[in-house]
Design a protein around this motif. Structure first.
Motif, short mmCIF file in Angstrom:
data_model
loop_
_atom_site.label_atom_id
_atom_site.label_comp_id
_atom_site.label_asym_id
_atom_site.label_seq_id
_atom_site.Cartn_x
_atom_site.Cartn_y
_atom_site.Cartn_z
N SER A 11 0.80 -1.23 0.00
CA SER A 11 0.00 0.00 0.00
C SER A 11 0.83 1.28 0.00
CB SER A 11 -0.95 -0.01 1.20
OG SER A 11 -0.18 -0.21 2.36
N PHE A 12 2.15 1.16 -0.16
CA PHE A 12 2.97 2.38 -0.21
C PHE A 12 2.71 3.13 -1.51
CE2 PHE A 12 5.42 -0.65 2.36
CZ PHE A 12 5.60 0.11 3.51
N LYS A 13 3.16 4.38 -1.50
CA LYS A 13 3.04 5.18 -2.73
C LYS A 13 4.40 5.80 -3.06
CE LYS A 13 -1.69 6.46 -3.28
NZ LYS A 13 -2.21 5.41 -2.38
N ALA A 14 4.62 6.03 -4.35
CA ALA A 14 5.83 6.76 -4.75
C ALA A 14 5.59 8.25 -4.53
CB ALA A 14 6.12 6.48 -6.22
N PRO A 15 6.63 8.98 -4.14
CA PRO A 15 6.47 10.42 -3.98
C PRO A 15 6.28 11.11 -5.33
CG PRO A 15 8.70 9.72 -3.38
CD PRO A 15 7.99 8.51 -3.85
N SER A 16 5.82 12.36 -5.32
CA SER A 16 5.69 13.12 -6.57
C SER A 16 7.09 13.41 -7.11
CB SER A 16 4.96 14.43 -6.30
OG SER A 16 5.80 15.26 -5.51
N GLU A 17 7.13 13.70 -8.40
CA GLU A 17 8.42 13.99 -9.02
C GLU A 17 9.09 15.20 -8.37
OE1 GLU A 17 8.23 13.40 -13.18
OE2 GLU A 17 10.15 14.43 -13.50
N GLU A 18 8.23 16.15 -8.03
CA GLU A 18 8.72 17.37 -7.38
C GLU A 18 9.45 17.04 -6.06
OE1 GLU A 18 5.24 19.70 -6.95
OE2 GLU A 18 6.39 21.41 -6.15
N ASP A 19 8.83 16.17 -5.27
CA ASP A 19 9.43 15.79 -3.98
C ASP A 19 10.75 15.03 -4.18
OD1 ASP A 19 7.43 17.03 -2.66
OD2 ASP A 19 6.35 15.20 -2.08
N VAL A 20 10.76 14.19 -5.22
CA VAL A 20 11.98 13.43 -5.50
C VAL A 20 13.12 14.38 -5.87
CG1 VAL A 20 13.04 11.67 -7.00
CG2 VAL A 20 10.67 11.39 -6.25
#
Ligand code: SAH
Ligand code: SF4
Length: 353
Positions: free
Chosen positions: A295-304
């Motif tokens: 259930s994890f999510k990838a962060p937004s590109e901006e956050d990366v």
């Protein structure tokens, strides 16, 4: 039955000695064993036929059976490989600009139980033999008809390589032998979830690249997502890194998986920069790859990008690793042979090769 492909050159020479033969007979066999396409001892034409029979009777040339092949839109290829006991593993061929990288498995499943990893969901079935690890290179070359061996090898497939230490080191010895596939240790990277004592042993025993799956700058977050952290907390890993014998101009790779809202904040980026100070480090940022039931999510590109900037501003090389092969579940942490299986790892689909 001797599993010849699990033997190093030295062991084959000793075996020849025990059979009353000169050591060079063992060397000859070793050389042939690591030529793609070899189907049996009858093909070893520079051995007298009597000896071919003796070798054939005493042991076997282990082969992995290609059971499935999937190709991603980005060119990544995932092979499902059947083992002699019916279990299955996966290995991934990743095309880069002008070369191939091969991602090898070292265990069937994994016992480490990292909460973000789909391989962990299989549980641990068994360690792979050296012939089954190094044999993945041969299986890929044969299946894809490669004239040259893939340039880079990464032990980042299914399993924790350092939990299968003996077979891992034996595999590396076989792969780097100049009579075999003749890999340079610089082309080989072993990735670990952080088995500190084995990391140090590896540094002493072999000259290969080391990658550590760090994923958090503090124990609180790390042990929530990686149970191994209770056994070897971050301080143990950092101490091991500090005494790791690193050659000039080489660095330890730190993998940092970014999970939205868990370890992707500026605070953690700054913590990571502080933690790695003084270690020759290269950081790979890997946005989370999805899998069923996780259930994890990838962060937004901006956050990366913001996370990366903190690290580069602090003077680190930090690369955002776009995982390849996501559409065929071939990216980091997506390997799992259970969906193909009936019960605990038994293969039901080995005849499509
Ligand atoms: N067991 C070893 C090597 C195999 S995993 C290890 O853990 O290092 C290879 C890399 O994929 C590791 O850095 C691992 O943490 C990462 N990984 C696992 N699950 C992932 C996921 N869902 N998304 C992105 N990377 C993942
Ligand atoms: Fe095992 Fe690596 Fe997956 Fe953790 S991330 S469960 S150590 S394969």
């Amino acid at each position: 039955m001797i599993d010849y492909r699990s033997l190093t050159r030295k062991e084959l020479e000793d075996l020849a000695g025990n059979m009353g033969l000169p050591a060079y007979r063992g060397r000859q066999v070793f050389k042939w064993l690591w030529r793609p396409g070899l189907s049996g001892f009858h093909e070893i034409t520079d051995l007298p036929s009597g000896l071919r029979n003796v070798f054939a009777q005493k042991g076997r040339i282990a082969r992995l059976k290609v059971a499935t092949e999937q190709k991603s839109v980005d060119g990544t290829i995932k092979l499902g490989l059947g083992l002699d006991d019916g279990l299955m593993i996966e290995c991934v061929v990743i095309p880069e600009k002008d070369h191939l990288t091969l991602c090898l498995s070292t265990q069937v499943g994994c016992a480490m139980g990292c909460s973000f990893c789909y391989t962990a969901r299989m549980g641990f079935l068994r360690n792979l033999e050296a012939s089954e690890i190094a044999g993945q290179v041969i299986a890929v070359m044969e299946r894809l008809g490669l004239e040259e061996r893939p340039r880079n090898l990464v032990f980042m497939g299914m399993g924790e390589p350092l939990a299968n230490y003996e077979n891992l080191t034996r595999t590396v010895q076989i792969l780097t032998d100049e009579l075999g596939l003749n890999y340079s240790g610089r082309r080989i990277t072993v990735s670990t979830s952080g088995l500190a004592p084995e990391m140090l042993r590896l540094g002493q025993d072999l000259d290969v690249g080391l990658a550590i799956s760090l994923h958090a700058p503090d124990d609180e977050i790390r042990q929530e997502i990686m149970p191994i952290n209770r056994r070897y907390p971050i301080s143990a890993l950092i101490n091991a890194c500090k005494s790791y014998p690193i050659k000039p101009r080489r660095r330890i790779t730190f993998e940092y998986l970014l999970l939205q809202g868990i370890n992707d904040r500026m605070e953690q980026a700054r913590g990571l920069a502080r933690l790695l100070r003084g270690i020759p480090a290269k950081i790979n940022l890997i946005p989370f790859n999805e899998s069923p039931g996780l259930s994890f999510k990838a962060p937004s590109e901006e956050d990366v990008l913001a996370f990366q900037k903190v690290l580069t501003d602090a003077g680190y090389t930090a690369i955002i690793r776009k995982s390849k092969g996501q559409d065929i579940a071939a990216a980091c942490g997506q390997l799992n042979t259970m969906p193909l299986l009936h019960t605990r790892g038994r293969c039901i689909n080995t005849n499509t090769a």
